[in-house]
Design a protein around this motif. Sequence first.
Motif, short mmCIF file in Angstrom:
data_model
loop_
_atom_site.label_atom_id
_atom_site.label_comp_id
_atom_site.label_asym_id
_atom_site.label_seq_id
_atom_site.Cartn_x
_atom_site.Cartn_y
_atom_site.Cartn_z
N LYS A 1 33.48 48.25 27.99
CA LYS A 1 34.96 47.75 28.54
C LYS A 1 34.85 47.80 29.85
CE LYS A 1 37.49 50.41 25.82
NZ LYS A 1 38.38 51.45 25.38
N ALA A 2 33.92 48.87 30.69
CA ALA A 2 33.65 48.84 31.89
C ALA A 2 32.90 47.84 32.54
CB ALA A 2 33.01 50.04 32.42
N LEU A 3 31.95 47.10 31.66
CA LEU A 3 31.39 46.11 32.03
C LEU A 3 32.06 44.77 32.05
CD1 LEU A 3 28.30 45.09 33.05
CD2 LEU A 3 27.90 44.51 30.58
N VAL A 4 32.75 44.70 31.07
CA VAL A 4 33.73 43.38 31.00
C VAL A 4 34.62 43.33 32.29
CG1 VAL A 4 35.66 42.20 29.88
CG2 VAL A 4 33.69 43.21 28.57
N THR A 5 35.41 44.40 32.58
CA THR A 5 36.22 44.52 33.68
C THR A 5 35.48 44.23 35.04
OG1 THR A 5 37.34 46.33 32.47
CG2 THR A 5 37.95 46.10 34.47
N ALA A 6 34.38 44.77 35.03
CA ALA A 6 33.53 44.62 36.13
C ALA A 6 33.09 43.34 36.53
CB ALA A 6 32.34 45.63 36.36
N VAL A 7 32.64 42.67 35.49
CA VAL A 7 32.35 41.30 35.60
C VAL A 7 33.34 40.35 35.87
CG1 VAL A 7 31.41 39.30 34.26
CG2 VAL A 7 30.25 41.40 34.17
N VAL A 8 34.54 40.34 35.48
CA VAL A 8 35.73 39.53 35.69
C VAL A 8 36.11 39.94 37.23
CG1 VAL A 8 38.14 39.52 35.14
CG2 VAL A 8 36.53 39.77 33.13
N VAL A 9 36.08 41.24 37.62
CA VAL A 9 36.43 41.59 39.01
C VAL A 9 35.55 40.52 39.77
CG1 VAL A 9 36.53 43.22 40.81
CG2 VAL A 9 37.68 43.56 38.54
N GLY A 10 34.00 40.84 39.44
CA GLY A 10 33.17 40.15 40.48
C GLY A 10 33.37 38.68 40.36
N ILE A 11 33.77 37.78 39.60
CA ILE A 11 33.94 36.52 39.58
C ILE A 11 35.06 36.11 40.23
CG2 ILE A 11 34.70 34.53 37.92
CD1 ILE A 11 33.12 35.78 35.68
N LEU A 12 36.27 37.00 39.94
CA LEU A 12 37.65 36.82 40.60
C LEU A 12 37.45 36.93 42.10
CD1 LEU A 12 40.35 36.22 39.52
CD2 LEU A 12 40.65 38.76 39.35
N CYS A 13 36.95 38.04 42.53
CA CYS A 13 36.66 38.42 43.83
C CYS A 13 35.82 37.32 44.68
CB CYS A 13 36.55 39.84 44.28
SG CYS A 13 37.60 40.85 43.68
N GLY A 14 34.89 37.00 44.04
CA GLY A 14 33.92 35.90 44.60
C GLY A 14 34.67 34.69 44.88
N VAL A 15 35.72 34.17 43.92
CA VAL A 15 36.17 32.86 44.06
C VAL A 15 37.37 33.08 45.13
CG1 VAL A 15 37.78 31.35 43.02
CG2 VAL A 15 35.77 32.20 41.63
N ILE A 16 38.31 34.05 44.88
CA ILE A 16 39.37 34.24 46.04
C ILE A 16 38.70 34.34 47.29
CG2 ILE A 16 41.50 35.31 46.23
CD1 ILE A 16 41.40 33.29 43.96
N GLY A 17 37.71 35.31 47.25
CA GLY A 17 37.05 35.78 48.62
C GLY A 17 36.62 34.38 49.24
N SER A 18 36.04 33.66 48.59
CA SER A 18 35.45 32.47 49.15
C SER A 18 36.57 31.57 50.31
CB SER A 18 35.05 31.19 48.20
OG SER A 18 33.97 31.93 47.69
N PHE A 19 37.83 31.53 49.64
CA PHE A 19 38.80 30.96 50.50
C PHE A 19 39.31 31.60 51.47
CE2 PHE A 19 39.09 28.51 46.47
CZ PHE A 19 39.05 27.28 46.88
N THR A 20 39.43 33.32 51.18
CA THR A 20 39.95 34.19 52.07
C THR A 20 38.98 34.12 53.43
OG1 THR A 20 40.53 35.49 50.13
CG2 THR A 20 40.48 36.57 52.33
N ILE A 21 37.86 34.14 53.20
CA ILE A 21 36.96 34.11 54.55
C ILE A 21 36.97 32.92 55.26
CG2 ILE A 21 35.45 36.25 53.56
CD1 ILE A 21 33.17 34.02 53.66
N LEU A 22 36.90 31.78 54.41
CA LEU A 22 36.83 30.41 55.03
C LEU A 22 38.14 30.39 56.07
CD1 LEU A 22 35.41 28.10 52.36
CD2 LEU A 22 34.48 28.77 54.58
N ARG A 23 39.41 30.89 55.52
CA ARG A 23 40.64 31.00 56.40
C ARG A 23 40.54 31.77 57.46
NH1 ARG A 23 43.85 27.73 52.44
NH2 ARG A 23 45.72 27.87 53.47
N GLY A 24 39.68 32.71 57.47
CA GLY A 24 39.64 33.73 58.59
C GLY A 24 40.69 34.75 58.31
N LEU A 25 40.89 35.11 56.99
CA LEU A 25 41.77 35.98 56.43
C LEU A 25 41.22 37.33 55.88
CD1 LEU A 25 44.35 33.61 54.65
CD2 LEU A 25 44.60 34.84 57.09
N ALA A 26 39.89 37.85 56.25
CA ALA A 26 39.31 38.99 55.72
C ALA A 26 40.16 40.10 56.06
CB ALA A 26 37.89 39.12 56.44
#
Lengths: 242, 286
Positions: free
Chosen positions: B15-40
């Motif tokens: 369960k920990a691994l599934v959750t961690a993997v989903v969080v990793g994908i999610l943060c990577g995708v949304i994080g990309s738009f976040t940093i490109l818009r200067g919203l860190a």
Amino acid sequence: MRQPAIEVRNLSISYFGTSAVTDVSFRAAPGTMTAIVGPNGAGKSTLLKGILKLIEPDAGEVTIFGRPVGAVRKQIAYVPQRGDVDWNFPINALDTALLGTYPRLGVFRRPGKHERAIARDCLNKVGMSDHALQQIGTLSGGQQQRVFLARALAQQADIILLDEPFVGVDATSERLIVQILHELRDAGATILVVHHDLVTATDYYDHALLLNRRLLAHGPVGEVLTPDRLAEAYQSITAHAL
Amino acid sequence: MEFLEALVEYDYLKKALVTAVVVGILCGVIGSFTILRGLALMGDAISHAVLPGIAASFLLGISFFPGALVAGLLTALGIGYVNQNSRLKNDAVIGIVFTAMFALGVVMVSLSPTSTDLTKILFGNVLAVRTSDMWITVIVGALVLLVAAALYKELQVSSFDPTMAAAYGLSTKGLHYLLMTMLTLVTVASLQTVGIILVVAMLIVPASTAYLLTDSLPRMILLAAALGVLSSAGGLYFSFSYNLPSGAAIVLVGAAGFLVAFLFAPTHGVIRRQLSARRARVLAMG
């Protein structure tokens, strides 16, 4: 007069209580190319943004082909000032030109083969095909501006607004950009350009609009950019500074 | 090998691994738009500011989801409002609003009669993920990714050239608040894995590493998601094997990845840049 492409009536815009543009009215006919000329801080960029309704005006009205701006946005292409663009953004020249096809696609729909062909064709027109896959920031100033012109071309817009397109641009690119703009104008497009260089203005444009917060003159370029009028426009700002 | 054997054996680790993997994908995708818009910094603010929402949910005995969402959005709106109606700079406004929200959350947690574990909310513990938490993360993750995919084109153009986007009629304000909503949801989804203090690292670090490695947005997003997964899985491994706090372990693995890219990235790395600069100097000197 035929129906004007752009009609601005009594437009006033202010920032935080300081007025930037006051009571400006003018009309631009289809198939004309107008220079917006005036000293720094005259409100030239503000006027463009006001025409696009990107800033809510204090008063006044703008109509495009007799309709409110909101109804015809897709027919207006806009090329921003150099300083407004993030040149480190992960995007190449071709994908930048492709952005021009987005307005017609509407929300949710992805660009497909047809749109890519348009983008490639427009990049070719501005002589940038060889740099299609280069990241936008690695291009020279002139090349970057040509790519943004390709984007405007891809939009197939009737109205094109450009904010200082010749800043930081080499002579070859400048000639090419002017030539393409003339072709667009002759094909019926209405073009407004914020322009800095008074020497070239009379060569490039058929109309001019002299602005210093208020509209000082508007008409055929030879009648507007006269020494007297220019002195008036540029002196009042010096008087202001003193 | 111990970790892999344990993974087969223990349900909680799966369960920990599934959750961690989903969080990793999610943060990577949304994080990309976040940093490109200067919203860190905005990401940092939103993630901290969900705390009062979570505390209120505990007090009311309801799921922390709606509470966190309301708190996150109120913060985004509050920052926008103060920004437009004061002469303060954006970063100061963000600092004021989110620390106030965070402090309010701390006070509310301290008032809570039930023994809410503040440390658990702040730092998460992926090894203690319950099945329901895992499903929340998976469902929220799928929803956010779906919206991001559907609006990819709009997010791209409004990040690159917001003036053009507004000129042709996109609601750039609407897209901003949509991204803020997604940031809030990502924070909630990441609560168990890294906690609200460190979730900003997952948003910013893999995306920034990817930004140094490529000049193409689709590739940057995929790479950020992959790096997010590597950090999550790697962090989980260290957390399990050496009994370290999971959130911190995950973030440190991500930071190590960033350091490598910062130094050795093919075109944007420090070493390559200095080499290019030196070559340019030598050429200039003839």
